[in-house]
Design a protein around this motif. Structure first.
Motif: not given
Length: 106
Positions: A8-15, A46-52, A86-89
């Motif tokens: 699966r190729r995720y295009d980063l051109g939108y950045l 899991k708490d949020k940090e562990k989920q991340g 990378f940013s969270v979004d």
């Protein structure tokens, strides 16, 4: 290990224009149904940090290669360890892409 060779190729051109002009991308092995179910179940309590961290670990496991632009405007090869920068979004969009098959943003 996956039974089928599918990438699966995720295009980063939108950045940005540099990212688009240089055809930057991330390449992954897709999530299988089994892995998606295991991921969902293992992340429930899991708490949020562990989920991340579970999300980042999953991306690292599925990651094949990628190309991006560093802070100096140079084209670089993206490595597994770069996901923490990378940013969270962006990470959220990548997970959605891998789990739903929705195309990357324009």
């Amino acid at each position: 290990m996956v039974k089928f060779k599918i990438e699966r190729r995720y295009d980063l051109g939108y950045l940005g224009e540099d990212w688009k002009r240089n055809e930057c991308f991330l390449l992954f092995n897709p999530l299988t149904v089994r892995e998606q179910l295991d991921f969902t179940d293992s992340n429930k309590d899991k708490d949020k940090e562990k989920q991340g961290m579970v999300v980042v670990d999953m991306l690292k496991e599925k990651f094949i290669t990628g190309k991006g632009i560093n802070d100096k405007g140079e084209v670089i090869t993206i490595a597994k360890d770069d996901f923490m920068d990378f940013s969270v979004d962006i990470v959220t969009e990548i997970v959605r892409f891998l789990s739903t098959g929705q195309k990357s943003p324009d």
